[in-house]
Design an enzyme around this catalytic site. Structure first.
Site, PDB file in Angstrom:
ATOM      1  N   GLU A  38      12.023  -2.960   5.817  1.00 48.25           N
ATOM      2  CA  GLU A  38      12.543  -1.501   5.830  1.00 48.25           C
ATOM      3  C   GLU A  38      11.558  -0.972   7.220  1.00 48.25           C
ATOM      4  OE1 GLU A  38      12.552   1.690   3.090  1.00 48.25           O
ATOM      5  OE2 GLU A  38      13.659   2.872   4.396  1.00 48.25           O
ATOM      6  N   ARG A 264       4.015 -10.841  -5.686  1.00 42.06           N
ATOM      7  CA  ARG A 264       3.367  -9.967  -4.371  1.00 42.06           C
ATOM      8  C   ARG A 264       1.858 -10.780  -4.343  1.00 42.06           C
ATOM      9  NH1 ARG A 264       5.567  -5.151  -3.202  1.00 42.06           N
ATOM     10  NH2 ARG A 264       3.886  -4.423  -2.275  1.00 42.06           N
ATOM     11  N   LYS A 274       2.964   0.374   2.459  1.00 45.24           N
ATOM     12  CA  LYS A 274       3.167   1.163   3.825  1.00 45.24           C
ATOM     13  C   LYS A 274       3.042   2.525   3.658  1.00 45.24           C
ATOM     14  CE  LYS A 274       6.940  -0.917   4.501  1.00 45.24           C
ATOM     15  NZ  LYS A 274       8.610  -1.339   4.744  1.00 45.24           N
TER      16      LYS A 274
HETATM   17  P1  ATP Z   1       5.920  -1.397   0.866  1.00 45.80           P
HETATM   18  O1  ATP Z   1       5.650  -0.856  -0.721  1.00 45.80           O
HETATM   19  O2  ATP Z   1       4.625  -1.839   1.459  1.00 45.80           O
HETATM   20  O3  ATP Z   1       6.663  -0.483   1.657  1.00 45.80           O
HETATM   21  P2  ATP Z   1       8.008  -3.054   0.684  1.00 45.80           P
HETATM   22  O4  ATP Z   1       8.326  -4.108  -0.333  1.00 45.80           O
HETATM   23  O5  ATP Z   1       8.830  -1.531   0.215  1.00 45.80           O
HETATM   24  O6  ATP Z   1       6.458  -2.731   0.785  1.00 45.80           O
HETATM   25  P3  ATP Z   1       9.629  -4.083   2.761  1.00 45.80           P
HETATM   26  O7  ATP Z   1       9.682  -3.486   4.151  1.00 45.80           O
HETATM   27  O8  ATP Z   1      10.878  -3.536   1.826  1.00 45.80           O
HETATM   28  O9  ATP Z   1       8.385  -3.423   2.206  1.00 45.80           O
HETATM   29  O10 ATP Z   1       9.518  -5.475   2.673  1.00 45.80           O
HETATM   30  C1  ATP Z   1       9.904  -6.416   3.236  1.00 45.80           C
HETATM   31  C2  ATP Z   1       9.862  -7.630   2.499  1.00 45.80           C
HETATM   32  O11 ATP Z   1       8.461  -8.036   2.372  1.00 45.80           O
HETATM   33  C3  ATP Z   1      10.510  -7.567   1.117  1.00 45.80           C
HETATM   34  O12 ATP Z   1      11.163  -8.928   0.813  1.00 45.80           O
HETATM   35  C4  ATP Z   1       9.240  -7.638   0.401  1.00 45.80           C
HETATM   36  O13 ATP Z   1       9.432  -8.037  -1.078  1.00 45.80           O
HETATM   37  C5  ATP Z   1       8.100  -8.302   1.177  1.00 45.80           C
HETATM   38  N1  ATP Z   1       6.590  -7.568   0.765  1.00 45.80           N
HETATM   39  C6  ATP Z   1       6.360  -6.642   0.861  1.00 45.80           C
HETATM   40  N2  ATP Z   1       5.105  -6.459   0.134  1.00 45.80           N
HETATM   41  C7  ATP Z   1       4.792  -7.909  -0.221  1.00 45.80           C
HETATM   42  C8  ATP Z   1       3.771  -8.196  -0.796  1.00 45.80           C
HETATM   43  N3  ATP Z   1       2.580  -7.588  -1.042  1.00 45.80           N
HETATM   44  N4  ATP Z   1       3.617  -9.537  -0.843  1.00 45.80           N
HETATM   45  C9  ATP Z   1       4.595 -10.382  -0.563  1.00 45.80           C
HETATM   46  N5  ATP Z   1       5.700  -9.760  -0.238  1.00 45.80           N
HETATM   47  C10 ATP Z   1       5.819  -8.409   0.027  1.00 45.80           C
HETATM   48 MG    MG Z   2      10.911  -1.452   0.237  1.00 46.55          MG
END
Ligand code: ATP
Ligand code: MG
Length: 575
Positions: A38, A264, A274
């Site tokens: 996102e 994760r 983020k």
């Molecule tokens: P954040 O909580 O930091 O916003 P998010 O998962 O909401 O992280 P996205 O932009 O939705 O952020 O993530 C894109 C992809 O990266 C998703 O498939 C998510 O599962 C993966 N991802 C995010 N954080 C991690 C992590 N700590 N380890 C592995 N994969 C991750």
């Molecule tokens: Mg997300």
């Protein structure tokens, strides 16, 4: 701590094993994965794991990987984030198939499918307030209460949904919900919301829409639309999988994508969220998303971390369903080993202590007679400088550099002690002699102190017979680095410690309480000339000090600025 796999072994994680079986069974024409960020912030270390996995398996199994922005929430999203995500993925060494995609380009299709669900009796418009909806979802032990509109007619629902689209409702006045089961043990199946009203411009679709699909509705359908075969996401989405499967089944895809969840990446003393990283940027706690202390890809790039090192780290971390915390030193290990063979060497004195060589002219005037063949040097009489030619790397051919040797030098303050602690191997009043790297053996004859007893200058002599040669009749232990005082270049050098002082900063409610006050130290250093001639963004090994990079934004030949990448060594060894 989690277990690590060794990098070059064939990868045997559960996801690759599933894909291997699917390939063998010829279940799909082609393996298609996606990385679906996102665009509401910069990518961080956690995303690197997901990128390496999604793009990595596509490559290994001769498939393709899409870069798709899951841009269903315009309030938090920005073009700047979109651009940086592309940069980051490319920099990490991956290529997406075709154009970068956007869930927002499917809004028309998603709307049509929402209408299909209404027509099938699988969705309805709920006019309860957000508070009522929340209240009526029930709890773990208690079934939810159906909405008063749950059994409204298809016609009423179609009319209301069109009214939502046409801006006849204010934010929060209406939502479209899936009609599934208000008493399902899985709360995600209690009539989840598919669309909400949001009078908000979108960075891609402008003011075309005032309703936006929820992530849980848009994501599975975007996957299905793109022919994704393996939709890989993190474990927190496990409970969302039944709804994922419900949506693609109700819309009627023949080869539905399948969601698989992995754990994760968590690393000690760091944050992979983020939202929390954005707080650090917004409050000015760090100097932007690309502050070299940030665990963002932009920050790590500016810090001098290498894409090879980050990929090696992800290989070693591996992929599993086991939650754990990865040791930060594993990341540093991977980065360090990617640097040894790729960085030119140079000498930099981080905390300068002046040394005056009292017999400089006499001693150096003899160098040609004594050592003409084994030392490559040239004497510049005007500048009273002996220029020593040395390779830039001890065993990789990177060319040569000229190091100026002059009467006045700097050595590091840490390399001289009046009263040395036990086991001290450098210079002291008890052990006055040492080899200066690449040049003569030096002997301290006097130390000068200030009023508080700190050493502020050394007087010393060099042994004229020791240029490129061991002294006769005695062994001199130890080698230290140095820089010419007159020809060396003043430089700003930044040393880093982790941004957080607590092991799990995400467990601390106020991020300010988790910060390490010593995360940044700025030093006025002096470096040999060869180090400042390179472009911004060049990595070096500062001999005996560590790996450094000329800062991509602030470095210039006139005002050199270096960031510490990682220390030279650590007793840590990966399992
Ligand atoms: P954040 O909580 O930091 O916003 P998010 O998962 O909401 O992280 P996205 O932009 O939705 O952020 O993530 C894109 C992809 O990266 C998703 O498939 C998510 O599962 C993966 N991802 C995010 N954080 C991690 C992590 N700590 N380890 C592995 N994969 C991750
Ligand atoms: Mg997300």
């Amino acid at each position: 701590m989690t277990e690590h796999t060794k990098p070059n072994e064939p990868k045997n994680d559960f996801i690759r094993n599933i894909i291997r079986q699917d390939v063998k069974a010829q279940k799909y024409e082609k393996i298609v994965t996606r990385f679906p960020p996102e665009p509401n912030g910069y990518l961080h270390l956690g995303h690197v794991k997901s990128i390496c996995l999604n793009f990595g398996v596509a490559k290994e199994f001769d498939g393709i990987c899409h870069l798709r922005y899951d841009d269903t929430n315009p309030t938090a999203e920005k073009q700047d984030y979109i651009d940086n995500i592309k940069n980051d993925v490319k920099w990490l060494g991956f290529e997406w198939a075709g154009q970068a995609l956007h869930a927002s380009s499917y809004f028309d299709q998603l709307y049509t499918w929402a209408v299909q669900l209404i027509e099938q009796g699988d969705a309805y418009v709920d006019l309860q307030t957000p508070e009522q909806i929340k209240e009526n979802r029930g709890s773990f032990n208690e079934a939810g209460t159906p909405s008063p509109q749950r059994d409204a007619s298809v016609e009423d629902n179609l009319k209301r949904f069109a009214d939502m689209r046409d801006g006849k409702f204010a934010d929060g006045e209406a939502v479209l919900r899936a009609k599934i089961d208000m008493s399902d043990a899985n709360m995600n199946m209690r009539d989840p919301i598919l669309y909400r009203v949001m009078h908000q411009e979108h960075h891609q679709t402008g003011d075309k829409w005032c309703i936006y699909p929820m992530y849980d509705f848009a994501h599975p359908l975007s996957d299905a639309l793109e022919g994704i075969t393996h939709s890989l996401c993190t474990l927190e989405f496990e409970d969302h999988r039944p709804f994922y499967d419900w949506v693609v089944a109700k819309i009627g895809f023949e080869t539905p994508p399948h969601q698989y969840e992995f754990s994760r990446l968590n690393v000690d003393h760091t944050l992979t969220s983020k939202r929390k990283l954005k707080q650090l940027v917004d409050e000015g706690i760090v100097d932007g998303w690309d502050d070299p202390r940030m665990p963002t890809v932009a920050g790590m790039r500016r810090r001098g971390y290498t894409p090879e090192g980050l990929r090696d780290f992800c290989d070693r971390v591996g992929v599993s369903k086991a939650d754990g915390v990865t040791d930060m030193r594993l990341l540093e290990f991977s980065i360090r080993q990617s640097l040894d063979d790729t960085t030119a060497r140079g000498m930099a004195v981080l905390k300068p202590l002046k040394v005056t060589i009292t017999n400089f002219s006499d001693a150096v005037s003899q160098w040609q007679d004594l050592k003409a063949d084994s030392v490559n040097a040239r004497w510049d009489a005007d500048a009273q400088t002996l220029w020593l030619t040395q390779p830039k790397h001890p065993n990789v051919d990177m060319g040569e550099r000229e190091i100026p040797f002059t009467k006045e030098l700097y050595i590091d303050q840490g390399d001289y002690e009046i009263e040395p602690p036990a086991g001290y191997k450098r210079l002291s009043s008890e052990k006055p002699e040492i080899r200066l790297r690449n040049t003569y053996v030096l002997a301290v004859t006097e130390h000068i102190t200030d009023d508080s007893g700190n050493v502020v200058e050394l007087k010393a002599t060099i042994d004229p017979t020791t240029l490129g040669q061991n002294p006769e009749g005695r062994k001199v232990k130890g080698v230290i680095h140095w820089v010419s005082a007159s020809q060396g270049i003043p430089a700003t050098v930044r040393l880093y410690e982790s941004l957080f002082s607590v092991e799990d900063p995400s467990s601390v409610s106020d991020v300010h309480d988790a910060l390490n006050p010593n995360s940044l130290t700025v030093l006025n250093a002096v470096v040999e000339p060869s180090l400042v001639k390179a472009d911004a963004g060049t990595r070096f090994q500062f001999e005996r000090e560590g790996y450094f990079i000329s800062d991509s934004q602030e470095h210039s030949t006139d005002t050199p600025v270096f960031n510490q990448i990682v220390s030279l060594r650590d007793s840590y060894k990966p399992a």
